[in-house]
Design an enzyme around this catalytic site. Structure first.
Site, mmCIF file in Angstrom:
data_model
loop_
_atom_site.group_PDB
_atom_site.id
_atom_site.type_symbol
_atom_site.label_atom_id
_atom_site.label_comp_id
_atom_site.label_asym_id
_atom_site.label_seq_id
_atom_site.Cartn_x
_atom_site.Cartn_y
_atom_site.Cartn_z
ATOM 1 N N ASP A 11 48.889 32.471 36.709
ATOM 2 C CA ASP A 11 50.352 32.763 36.627
ATOM 3 C C ASP A 11 51.230 31.537 36.904
ATOM 4 O O ASP A 11 51.931 31.522 37.890
ATOM 5 C CB ASP A 11 50.499 33.926 37.553
ATOM 6 N N ASN A 40 53.672 34.458 39.716
ATOM 7 C CA ASN A 40 54.745 33.800 40.334
ATOM 8 C C ASN A 40 56.076 33.829 39.434
ATOM 9 O O ASN A 40 57.051 33.549 40.028
ATOM 10 C CB ASN A 40 54.376 32.194 39.986
ATOM 11 N N THR A 123 43.797 33.007 39.416
ATOM 12 C CA THR A 123 44.333 32.478 40.393
ATOM 13 C C THR A 123 45.820 32.976 40.481
ATOM 14 O O THR A 123 46.762 32.405 40.860
ATOM 15 C CB THR A 123 44.652 30.777 39.880
ATOM 16 N N PHE A 164 49.739 36.836 48.242
ATOM 17 C CA PHE A 164 50.470 37.099 46.987
ATOM 18 C C PHE A 164 49.521 37.893 45.765
ATOM 19 O O PHE A 164 49.993 38.911 45.519
ATOM 20 C CB PHE A 164 51.453 35.947 46.721
ATOM 21 N N ASN A 165 48.719 37.201 45.728
ATOM 22 C CA ASN A 165 47.888 37.337 44.470
ATOM 23 C C ASN A 165 47.265 38.768 44.533
ATOM 24 O O ASN A 165 47.137 39.543 43.669
ATOM 25 C CB ASN A 165 46.746 36.381 43.953
ATOM 26 N N HIS A 238 46.685 25.782 46.527
ATOM 27 C CA HIS A 238 46.000 26.884 46.667
ATOM 28 C C HIS A 238 44.957 27.037 45.466
ATOM 29 O O HIS A 238 43.674 26.751 45.542
ATOM 30 C CB HIS A 238 46.712 28.055 46.486
ATOM 31 N N ASP A 239 45.242 27.192 44.253
ATOM 32 C CA ASP A 239 44.788 27.405 43.173
ATOM 33 C C ASP A 239 43.614 26.251 42.679
ATOM 34 O O ASP A 239 42.398 26.801 42.227
ATOM 35 C CB ASP A 239 45.694 27.754 41.931
HETATM 36 O O1 RIB Z 1 49.234 33.128 47.535
HETATM 37 C C1 RIB Z 1 49.013 31.852 46.662
HETATM 38 C C2 RIB Z 1 49.066 32.444 45.360
HETATM 39 O O2 RIB Z 1 50.058 33.083 44.782
HETATM 40 C C3 RIB Z 1 48.804 31.170 44.295
HETATM 41 O O3 RIB Z 1 48.013 31.644 43.275
HETATM 42 C C4 RIB Z 1 49.990 30.838 43.903
HETATM 43 O O4 RIB Z 1 50.212 30.386 42.742
HETATM 44 C C5 RIB Z 1 50.599 32.413 43.691
HETATM 45 O O5 RIB Z 1 50.148 32.921 42.595
HETATM 46 CA CA CA Z 2 48.538 31.455 41.119
#
Ligand code: RIB
Ligand code: CA
Length: 305
Positions: A11, A40, A123, A164-165, A238-239
């Site tokens: 995303d 996102n 991701t 979040f994901n 992160h990703d």
């Molecule tokens: O919480 C971090 C994740 O949420 C990452 O993948 C960032 O790109 C968002 O998608």
């Molecule tokens: Ca992401």
């Protein structure tokens, strides 16, 4: 050496963009397809961002867009971190929007059935993968492993408990985690250690390639919003750790755990409840070799023209 065949479902999103970049640089990874999900930013924006980043880096695999919305809950986006476009901070040239005509789920199905064994990396919210598993269960025997950025063993980012994901589509995550497939979960407990601090920006700014210029521009924006929204000293990258963990298996340390997605309403909604379990098929990231991670990224940036 045989390359690892992967599909990246993402995303983009600033950190997703660097995950795509690593796929383009990795000598031991064959990126068969990119699929895109709302997360996102809205789907139209994340799809355009995935295409822009890929074409800018000379990556020409099929790109298919998927879910506009989560399976059950209401849509969640994160424009405050990634900006109006979902990838603010860098102006791309105009590229032809030559998306694959198939849906993300159908592209995942077709690519999986054309290959003995593939790895699916997510991701973003796991809606596309969950949809593919529900609609085309025959793909399961072709999936060697799912590697995801998501969840946490120690607290969330969007809420005190949820990352979040997972929070953006906990039902999809639940379907994926219950599919009985080998999984590697790279969560916030590890990714929040990978801050793009000034020392990292300094290290990458010495690389004189277009990919490095993209990295610096995107990270300048990402660092600013992560500080404004979460008060972090810099953005957590992160990703790309999902991809880095496959490029060099020494970078991320995993431990087997049972993982339950909290679907019950309340403050724990969307939490990944992790319990050490030696016979689990789910490996959860517990540590990262940051020096090796940054040097892998520096090498990747240098590998582009
Ligand atoms: O919480 C971090 C994740 O949420 C990452 O993948 C960032 O790109 C968002 O998608
Ligand atoms: Ca992401």
């Amino acid at each position: 050496m045989d390359k690892r065949k992967i599909i990246l479902d993402c995303d983009p999103g600033h950190d997703d963009a660097i995950a795509i970049l690593l796929c383009g640089a990795a000598k031991n990874i064959d990126l068969l397809a990119l699929t895109v999900v709302s997360g996102n930013q809205t789907l139209e924006k994340t799809a355009r961002n995935a295409l822009n980043v890929s074409r800018f880096l000379g990556i020409h695999c099929p790109i298919a867009s998927g879910a506009k919305n989560p399976l059950v809950r209401s849509r969640l986006n994160c424009g405050e971190i990634h900006g109006e476009s979902g990838l603010d901070g860098f102006e791309f040239p105009e590229y032809e929007l030559d998306y694959d005509k198939r849906s993300a789920a159908l592209l995942i199905r077709d690519v999986a059935l054309q290959n003995e064994k593939i790895t699916i990396v997510t991701t973003g919210p796991m809606t596309n993968l969950a949809t593919a598993l529900l609609k085309y269960p025959e793909i399961k025997s072709h999936i060697d492993e799912i590697v995801l950025m998501g969840g946490s063993t120690s607290g969330g980012n969007l809420t005190p408990y949820a990352e979040f994901n997972i929070l953006a589509d906990p039902d999809a995550a639940d379907i994926c985690f219950k599919a009985g497939l080998r999984m590697k979960m790279v969560g916030l407990n590890v990714t929040r250690k990978a801050l793009v601090l000034p020392s990292v920006m300094e290290q990458m700014s010495k690389v004189d390639t277009s990919a490095a210029k993209l990295f610096i521009a995107l990270m300048k924006f990402f660092n600013k919003t992560q500080n404004e929204v979460f008060g972090l000293p810099a953005g957590p990258l992160h990703d790309p750790l999902t991809i880095a963990s496959m490029m060099d298996e020494s970078i991320v340390t995993f431990k087997p755990m049972d993982v339950r997605i909290a679907l019950e309403e309340g403050e724990h909604y969307g939490e990944t409840v992790c319990t050490p379990s030696s016979d689990s098929k789910i490996q959860v990231a517990v540590d990262v070799d940051l020096k090796a991670y940054w040097s892998l990224i520096e090498k990747a940036l240098s590998s582009f023209r």
